[in-house]
Design a protein around this motif. Sequence first.
Motif, PDB file in Angstrom:
ATOM      1  N   CYS A  47      72.545 -30.525  -3.760  1.00 34.41           N
ATOM      2  CA  CYS A  47      73.113 -30.877  -2.455  1.00 34.41           C
ATOM      3  C   CYS A  47      74.059 -32.064  -2.555  1.00 34.41           C
ATOM      4  O   CYS A  47      74.821 -32.333  -1.656  1.00 34.41           O
ATOM      5  N   TYR A 238      73.439 -30.560   2.324  1.00 30.43           N
ATOM      6  CA  TYR A 238      73.409 -29.199   1.785  1.00 30.43           C
ATOM      7  C   TYR A 238      74.753 -28.938   1.125  1.00 30.43           C
ATOM      8  O   TYR A 238      75.804 -29.086   1.757  1.00 30.43           O
ATOM      9  N   TYR A 259      69.461 -25.470   9.185  1.00 24.50           N
ATOM     10  CA  TYR A 259      68.912 -25.763   7.857  1.00 24.50           C
ATOM     11  C   TYR A 259      67.803 -26.802   7.955  1.00 24.50           C
ATOM     12  O   TYR A 259      66.748 -26.659   7.330  1.00 24.50           O
ATOM     13  N   ILE A 281      63.039 -19.894   3.816  1.00 29.75           N
ATOM     14  CA  ILE A 281      64.474 -19.709   3.949  1.00 29.75           C
ATOM     15  C   ILE A 281      64.826 -18.637   2.936  1.00 29.75           C
ATOM     16  O   ILE A 281      64.455 -18.755   1.769  1.00 29.75           O
ATOM     17  N   PHE A 297      75.925 -22.827   4.546  1.00 25.29           N
ATOM     18  CA  PHE A 297      74.558 -22.352   4.763  1.00 25.29           C
ATOM     19  C   PHE A 297      74.526 -20.955   5.385  1.00 25.29           C
ATOM     20  O   PHE A 297      73.461 -20.334   5.450  1.00 25.29           O
ATOM     21  N   ARG A 300      72.267 -17.898   4.380  1.00 21.60           N
ATOM     22  CA  ARG A 300      70.813 -18.052   4.480  1.00 21.60           C
ATOM     23  C   ARG A 300      70.380 -18.337   5.919  1.00 21.60           C
ATOM     24  O   ARG A 300      69.203 -18.496   6.185  1.00 21.60           O
ATOM     25  N   CYS A 301      71.340 -18.435   6.810  1.00 16.48           N
ATOM     26  CA  CYS A 301      71.043 -18.871   8.171  1.00 16.48           C
ATOM     27  C   CYS A 301      70.688 -17.676   9.052  1.00 16.48           C
ATOM     28  O   CYS A 301      71.419 -16.697   9.108  1.00 16.48           O
ATOM     29  N   CYS A 326      77.331 -27.965  12.856  1.00 18.20           N
ATOM     30  CA  CYS A 326      76.982 -26.576  13.125  1.00 18.20           C
ATOM     31  C   CYS A 326      77.572 -26.175  14.471  1.00 18.20           C
ATOM     32  O   CYS A 326      77.511 -26.936  15.437  1.00 18.20           O
TER      33      CYS A 326
ATOM     34  N   SER B 191      62.487 -24.950  -0.277  1.00 10.73           N
ATOM     35  CA  SER B 191      62.676 -23.650   0.376  1.00 10.73           C
ATOM     36  C   SER B 191      62.155 -22.529  -0.517  1.00 10.73           C
ATOM     37  O   SER B 191      61.651 -21.521  -0.029  1.00 10.73           O
TER      38      SER B 191
END
Lengths: 333, 332
Positions: A47, A238, A259, A281, A297, A300-301, A326, B191
């Motif tokens: 990250c 992230y 996230y 996730i 993201f 995976r969102c 976001c 995760s």
Amino acid sequence: MVERTSLSIRDLAVQFESEQGVVRALDGVSFDLQAGRTLGIVGESGCGKSVTARSILRLVDRPGRITGGRILLDPGTPAQADLVALNPDSRQMRAVRGGRIGLIFQEPMTALSVHYTVGNQIMEAVLQHSGASPQEARARAIELLREVGIPRPELRLDSYPFELSGGLRQRVGIAMALAGDPDIVIADEPTTALDVTTQAQILALLRGLQERKRIALMLITHDMGVIAEMADDVAVMYLGRIVGFAPVMELFKAPRHPYTRALLRAVPSILAAPRQRLSTIGGAVPHPGLRPTGCAFHPRCTEALEGRCAREAPPPIPPGQAGASCFLAEAVA
Amino acid sequence: MNVLEVEDLRKHFPIRAGLLRREVGRVRAVDGVSFQIAAGETLALVGESGCGKTTVSRCILRAQRATSGAIRFAPEAGRVVDLASLPKRELRPLRRHMQMIFQDPYSSLNPRMMVGDIIAEPLKVNGVPAAERQARVLELLELVQMPPGARTRFPHAFSGGQRQRIGIARALALNPRLVVADEPVSALDVSVQAQIINLLLDLQDRLGLSMLFVAHDLSVVRHVSDRVAVMYVGRIVEVAPTDALYRTPRHPYTETLLAAVPAPDPARRGRRIAVTGEVADPAHPPPGCAFHPRCPHAVERCRTERPELTEAGAGRWVSCHRAAELDLMGVR
């Protein structure tokens, strides 16, 4: 309470160039460190949390380099200095590194040599950042060891690091970080390698030192428990960006980025019910070189907006404000 | 029925010094450990580094030979063998019944082998015909929720979490009676760790796995284990059903461990008891109860007389002189 801002990072960008292409390790990171406050930086591998720390100290090695942004020490004062503009090897930068800014590593042996005694190394650090005489440096080293809770510091001065337990070694690592009397301390996973009872002791020590000395502490960790225990403010990272920022209570009670929400639900808890399953996730953190388009993201969102999140990157969070990078958070606010 | 019964297990390492390498002392890494694992049960063995939990698991798998004690293992219904004393050649056919899941999914898979071959390896070694192996590999990939196409790819193509799934598939290939998992999620991102914890819970339900779960992370342990055994300096200080152990610990060390874990909730900040001292050195354990120098409840007796593990209520065992009178703090 308005605290003095010790360090301001603005739009920091770091790239690593390789034959496979350019990896954007940091992609426009902004935040402030304030005297007497702890900023927790949390995120999974890749990250950019450690790269952020290394950038501030100008320790990013080739093929990585800072490609943009500013790192302002004492921002808004006549003494303001942009660390990005300094040569990493310059006298000025060396005075900042270990002087104004102390660094605590995950593995204290990174900062310590096996060949010299604990006392030698701390005295060396004291001498480098002050005009002390050797005798004064010795007294200061003893004082530092006492400050970090090492019993019988006069005797410990002559120990070699390998003679110490993991917990004592990390205490010496903290003493080293404090040797230059820094007002900013960066701790990169300082308790990750330690047992849980030792971790509790080291965290208590860090908090005590920070409060007493009004240090601006930047605490990097992957552990939401450590964040909950230590941080005043939290930045969630992230893939090279800060995606969520908030005071610690707000971040845990009302996380605004999907996230952050997902990460908090995925953390195993000591308060769990028997055989309690966790929310997960999907997928894994992509390699930073394979950064998804739009919001990194979005693959995976579960809340990604059709057609938008894959194409368009959400705007960064203005520094100092609680928020999320976001489109959904924007819509709510 | 118990799959495993460990009784008074000891593993001492000699400390040698001088020209003649004479034994000058002993590290009592494991010093009289007893526990059972019932069929379908997951027992967690927890403790801090150096407490001996990994040595116990290595003795069970016979990666190390126990100094003394019995390790009774039931590879099939109605048959019991003592792994501690069994000759090596009689051990080999038993290996298929006890399998291991490793901590590091990066170093535990051969990078030069395709995933299908890695999973099929234990089948091949045990003489399963090629056609059956193919079918079983597909079944196992499905079990660990990996796509069938994974079998023709190499480990480097997969993330840490996926590699851990591959390692789990390999461990389950021969339907082992006992799985020993040594820190199976501690190298993974949060995760991904959650995915593997859920997978282990699924497998426990679907296959009725019997598992020894060696771990230091008490949060992870609370999710996956039925019972917990807490170790300190080579001995078990407390055994209890998971929920009971966390809510009402009976040993002061368990209380300390629980208090030291930072809960992911800032509202609980500062609700900790102070943790003092350092883990004792197993080469020089303190006399009496090894925890007494760090114990806030220690009395004179604790400094001289070593407490034995004794029954303390339903399914609970504790090794503390003051267990009956203390009211310790759990997490809730």
